[in-house]
Design a protein around this motif. Structure first.
Motif, PDB file in Angstrom:
ATOM      1  N   ARG A 169       0.819  -1.224   0.000  1.00 30.05           N
ATOM      2  CA  ARG A 169       0.000   0.000   0.000  1.00 30.05           C
ATOM      3  C   ARG A 169       0.849   1.268   0.000  1.00 30.05           C
ATOM      4  NH1 ARG A 169      -2.429  -0.557   6.195  1.00 30.05           N
ATOM      5  NH2 ARG A 169      -0.779   0.610   7.198  1.00 30.05           N
ATOM      6  N   LYS A 170       2.149   1.111   0.312  1.00 31.46           N
ATOM      7  CA  LYS A 170       3.053   2.280   0.233  1.00 31.46           C
ATOM      8  C   LYS A 170       3.274   2.651  -1.226  1.00 31.46           C
ATOM      9  CE  LYS A 170       5.690   1.730   4.452  1.00 31.46           C
ATOM     10  NZ  LYS A 170       6.698   0.794   4.970  1.00 31.46           N
ATOM     11  N   ILE A 171       3.231   1.661  -2.093  1.00 27.77           N
ATOM     12  CA  ILE A 171       3.436   1.899  -3.532  1.00 27.77           C
ATOM     13  C   ILE A 171       2.125   2.364  -4.162  1.00 27.77           C
ATOM     14  CG2 ILE A 171       4.194   0.836  -5.708  1.00 27.77           C
ATOM     15  CD1 ILE A 171       5.551  -1.337  -3.836  1.00 27.77           C
ATOM     16  N   LYS A 172       1.066   1.644  -3.839  1.00 29.55           N
ATOM     17  CA  LYS A 172      -0.251   1.982  -4.400  1.00 29.55           C
ATOM     18  C   LYS A 172      -1.339   1.442  -3.477  1.00 29.55           C
ATOM     19  CE  LYS A 172      -3.337   0.546  -8.113  1.00 29.55           C
ATOM     20  NZ  LYS A 172      -4.323   0.147  -7.127  1.00 29.55           N
ATOM     21  N   LYS A 173      -2.389   2.223  -3.256  1.00 32.60           N
ATOM     22  CA  LYS A 173      -3.496   1.760  -2.386  1.00 32.60           C
ATOM     23  C   LYS A 173      -4.101   0.475  -2.951  1.00 32.60           C
ATOM     24  CE  LYS A 173      -4.309   5.521   0.413  1.00 32.60           C
ATOM     25  NZ  LYS A 173      -2.854   5.598   0.642  1.00 32.60           N
ATOM     26  N   ILE A 174      -4.519  -0.412  -2.032  1.00 36.06           N
ATOM     27  CA  ILE A 174      -5.147  -1.672  -2.451  1.00 36.06           C
ATOM     28  C   ILE A 174      -6.645  -1.402  -2.582  1.00 36.06           C
ATOM     29  CG2 ILE A 174      -5.525  -4.084  -1.784  1.00 36.06           C
ATOM     30  CD1 ILE A 174      -2.860  -3.438   0.038  1.00 36.06           C
ATOM     31  N   GLU A 175      -7.094  -1.297  -3.836  1.00 34.64           N
ATOM     32  CA  GLU A 175      -8.462  -0.792  -4.049  1.00 34.64           C
ATOM     33  C   GLU A 175      -9.514  -1.855  -4.307  1.00 34.64           C
ATOM     34  OE1 GLU A 175      -8.830   2.826  -6.515  1.00 34.64           O
ATOM     35  OE2 GLU A 175      -6.632   2.819  -6.375  1.00 34.64           O
ATOM     36  N   THR A 176      -9.100  -2.960  -4.901  1.00 35.87           N
ATOM     37  CA  THR A 176     -10.122  -3.951  -5.281  1.00 35.87           C
ATOM     38  C   THR A 176      -9.885  -5.286  -4.562  1.00 35.87           C
ATOM     39  OG1 THR A 176      -8.842  -4.866  -7.103  1.00 35.87           O
ATOM     40  CG2 THR A 176     -10.249  -2.972  -7.618  1.00 35.87           C
ATOM     41  N   ALA A 177     -10.944  -6.108  -4.576  1.00 37.48           N
ATOM     42  CA  ALA A 177     -10.859  -7.441  -3.973  1.00 37.48           C
ATOM     43  C   ALA A 177      -9.778  -8.250  -4.694  1.00 37.48           C
ATOM     44  CB  ALA A 177     -12.211  -8.128  -4.097  1.00 37.48           C
ATOM     45  N   LYS A 178      -9.716  -8.094  -6.000  1.00 40.42           N
ATOM     46  CA  LYS A 178      -8.746  -8.854  -6.789  1.00 40.42           C
ATOM     47  C   LYS A 178      -7.305  -8.481  -6.392  1.00 40.42           C
ATOM     48  CE  LYS A 178      -8.162 -10.573 -11.356  1.00 40.42           C
ATOM     49  NZ  LYS A 178      -8.007 -10.325 -12.716  1.00 40.42           N
ATOM     50  N   LEU A 180      -6.275  -7.391  -3.560  1.00 41.13           N
ATOM     51  CA  LEU A 180      -5.985  -7.941  -2.234  1.00 41.13           C
ATOM     52  C   LEU A 180      -5.742  -9.451  -2.322  1.00 41.13           C
ATOM     53  CD1 LEU A 180      -5.718  -7.611   0.831  1.00 41.13           C
ATOM     54  CD2 LEU A 180      -8.186  -7.990   1.006  1.00 41.13           C
ATOM     55  N   SER A 181      -6.598 -10.157  -3.056  1.00 42.19           N
ATOM     56  CA  SER A 181      -6.426 -11.619  -3.080  1.00 42.19           C
ATOM     57  C   SER A 181      -5.144 -12.004  -3.833  1.00 42.19           C
ATOM     58  CB  SER A 181      -7.662 -12.316  -3.632  1.00 42.19           C
ATOM     59  OG  SER A 181      -7.805 -12.072  -4.982  1.00 42.19           O
ATOM     60  N   GLU A 182      -4.780 -11.234  -4.866  1.00 38.25           N
ATOM     61  CA  GLU A 182      -3.539 -11.563  -5.599  1.00 38.25           C
ATOM     62  C   GLU A 182      -2.308 -11.368  -4.711  1.00 38.25           C
ATOM     63  OE1 GLU A 182      -5.052 -10.882 -10.177  1.00 38.25           O
ATOM     64  OE2 GLU A 182      -3.768  -9.341  -9.262  1.00 38.25           O
ATOM     65  N   LEU A 183      -2.375 -10.349  -3.900  1.00 40.52           N
ATOM     66  CA  LEU A 183      -1.266 -10.073  -2.980  1.00 40.52           C
ATOM     67  C   LEU A 183      -1.119 -11.216  -1.961  1.00 40.52           C
ATOM     68  CD1 LEU A 183      -1.448  -6.705  -1.019  1.00 40.52           C
ATOM     69  CD2 LEU A 183      -1.368  -8.832   0.185  1.00 40.52           C
ATOM     70  N   ILE A 184      -2.262 -11.747  -1.514  1.00 39.08           N
ATOM     71  CA  ILE A 184      -2.226 -12.832  -0.518  1.00 39.08           C
ATOM     72  C   ILE A 184      -1.712 -14.128  -1.147  1.00 39.08           C
ATOM     73  CG2 ILE A 184      -3.651 -14.247   1.042  1.00 39.08           C
ATOM     74  CD1 ILE A 184      -5.462 -11.683   1.302  1.00 39.08           C
ATOM     75  N   VAL A 185      -2.142 -14.374  -2.377  1.00 37.09           N
ATOM     76  CA  VAL A 185      -1.687 -15.586  -3.083  1.00 37.09           C
ATOM     77  C   VAL A 185      -0.155 -15.611  -3.155  1.00 37.09           C
ATOM     78  CG1 VAL A 185      -1.639 -16.695  -5.373  1.00 37.09           C
ATOM     79  CG2 VAL A 185      -3.812 -15.917  -4.411  1.00 37.09           C
ATOM     80  N   ARG A 186       0.447 -14.431  -3.265  1.00 33.56           N
ATOM     81  CA  ARG A 186       1.911 -14.389  -3.370  1.00 33.56           C
ATOM     82  C   ARG A 186       2.613 -14.781  -2.068  1.00 33.56           C
ATOM     83  NH1 ARG A 186       1.109 -10.067  -7.204  1.00 33.56           N
ATOM     84  NH2 ARG A 186       0.944  -8.545  -5.536  1.00 33.56           N
ATOM     85  N   VAL A 187       1.951 -14.592  -0.917  1.00 32.08           N
ATOM     86  CA  VAL A 187       2.665 -14.881   0.337  1.00 32.08           C
ATOM     87  C   VAL A 187       2.144 -16.093   1.117  1.00 32.08           C
ATOM     88  CG1 VAL A 187       3.583 -12.569   0.750  1.00 32.08           C
ATOM     89  CG2 VAL A 187       1.299 -13.144   1.597  1.00 32.08           C
ATOM     90  N   VAL A 188       0.950 -16.579   0.773  1.00 31.39           N
ATOM     91  CA  VAL A 188       0.382 -17.709   1.532  1.00 31.39           C
ATOM     92  C   VAL A 188       0.360 -18.967   0.668  1.00 31.39           C
ATOM     93  CG1 VAL A 188      -1.730 -18.582   2.636  1.00 31.39           C
ATOM     94  CG2 VAL A 188      -1.049 -16.215   2.964  1.00 31.39           C
ATOM     95  N   PRO A 189       0.893 -20.068   1.174  1.00 32.12           N
ATOM     96  CA  PRO A 189       0.849 -21.301   0.378  1.00 32.12           C
ATOM     97  C   PRO A 189      -0.581 -21.790   0.177  1.00 32.12           C
ATOM     98  CG  PRO A 189       1.912 -21.666   2.528  1.00 32.12           C
ATOM     99  CD  PRO A 189       1.524 -20.237   2.488  1.00 32.12           C
ATOM    100  N   ARG A 190      -0.818 -22.451  -0.940  1.00 27.44           N
ATOM    101  CA  ARG A 190      -2.163 -22.963  -1.224  1.00 27.44           C
ATOM    102  C   ARG A 190      -2.499 -24.130  -0.303  1.00 27.44           C
ATOM    103  NH1 ARG A 190      -6.189 -22.339  -4.736  1.00 27.44           N
ATOM    104  NH2 ARG A 190      -5.537 -20.523  -5.907  1.00 27.44           N
ATOM    105  N   ARG A 191      -3.726 -24.107   0.259  1.00 27.56           N
ATOM    106  CA  ARG A 191      -4.135 -25.204   1.144  1.00 27.56           C
ATOM    107  C   ARG A 191      -5.232 -25.996   0.460  1.00 27.56           C
ATOM    108  NH1 ARG A 191      -4.459 -20.771   5.966  1.00 27.56           N
ATOM    109  NH2 ARG A 191      -4.907 -19.476   4.177  1.00 27.56           N
TER     110      ARG A 191
END
Ligand SMILES: C[S@@+](CC[C@H](N)C(=O)[O-])C[C@H]1O[C@@H](n2cnc3c(N)ncnc32)[C@H](O)[C@@H]1O
Length: 292
Positions: A169-178, A180-191
């Motif tokens: 969010r320092k680079i750009k505000k997180i505006e959409t659901a997509k 946010l979810s893409e950002l999470i996919v990058r750091v959380v392993p798939r369960r």
């Protein structure tokens, strides 16, 4: 058409009969109400509550409108007040089918679904709820975010996700659901089959809409408005809600209520196959003692 979850089981535990009155605390698209209605005609009534004003509008404009259903745009935490205002008495049962409906995921455009390009809103009632998920994600401190993800989502990667959110969010505000979810996919392993953003989305929605607090108040007050021998049926979709239900039921049991579901009721394999969104559903039911 939307498929009501655990429909047969709801009818079994509510046990509706001709001319009895019920409260549907979470009307949604009316799936449970319309089924209950079949059993309580000709003179039974349903007082239905739905917190989302847009869903209430859809019903009011639809051909499904029915004179035996009184629909109010209300939060179920106000169940006692609404029942009093409507002079609704002799209540045989109350049904809570928690969470949000398919319509919310597919049509509301409020950022409830992972792949949506819609604004990260997540308010069930945009007029009542003052804060959006966008504000939480973009303006809360890392510590507060981490705490929300842990407390309301039991997310074990809370710290990692909060850290990534703050970095992004320092680079750009997180505006959409997509976003946010893409950002999470990058750091959380798939369960297994569960999307990595599931717990974060659940935590944000629950936090901003006060879902657990509403449930505790709503359930306790629903019991008070029941007639003797009346029933409450609750369907939950996540562990923290089920914990609240168990806690309130335990308290009511100590006051003389009878728990009808010794073991939690789950959808059958065929229901899960037919309606994957029923997968995590759990049903519990309680009976108000005749002696009370
Ligand atoms: C799972 S859906 C119910 C679906 C409904 N049983 C059906 O078959 O169409 C839950 C509904 O409860 C509503 N809701 C959520 N929290 C509420 C609250 N505190 N008070 C009243 N309605 C609420 C949501 O807007 C949603 O429409």
């Amino acid at each position: 058409m939307h498929k009501p979850v655990l429909l047969k089981e709801v009818i079994f535990y509510l046990d509706p009969k001709p001319n009895e009155n019920f409260v549907d605390a979470t009307f949604g698209l009316g799936g449970h109400s319309f089924e209950i209605l079949k059993y309580i005609l000709p003179d039974g009534k349903i007082l239905a509550l739905e917190w989302d004003p847009y869903l209430v509008e859809i019903y009011k404009k639809s051909y499904m409108k029915h004179k035996n259903i009184i629909l109010k745009n209300e939060n179920f935490k106000n169940i006692k007040k609404v029942v009093r205002e409507e002079k609704f008495t002799n209540i045989k049962g109350v049904i809570f089918d928690l969470g949000i409906s398919m319509w919310h995921y597919k049509n509301s455009k409020r950022g409830f679904s992972f792949n949506e390009n819609s604004f990260l809103d997540m308010r069930i009632n945009p007029f009542d709820v003052k804060i959006t998920a966008f504000e939480v994600v973009n303006y809360f401190s890392k510590e507060k975010l981490e705490n929300i993800l842990k407390t309301y989502g039991e997310e074990k990667y809370a710290s990692k996700i909060a850290e990534e959110i703050v970095k992004r969010r320092k680079i750009k505000k997180i505006e959409t659901a997509k976003e946010l979810s893409e950002l999470i996919v990058r750091v959380v392993p798939r369960r297994k089959k569960i999307h990595p953003a599931t717990k974060t989305f659940m935590a944000l929605r629950s936090y901003i809409n006060n879902e657990l607090e509403n449930l505790e108040i709503g359930l306790e007050d629903a019991y008070e408005i029941l007639k003797k021998g009346g029933r409450i049926v609750v369907i939950t979709f996540q562990g923290l809600e089920d914990k609240v239900v168990k806690k309130v039921f335990k308290k009511l049991k100590s006051k003389g209520a009878k728990i009808l579901t010794k073991k939690v009721v789950r959808p059958s394999e065929s229901e899960k196959l037919e309606n994957p969104s029923a997968r995590s559903a759990k049903l519990r039911a309680i009976l108000k003692n005749e002696q009370e």
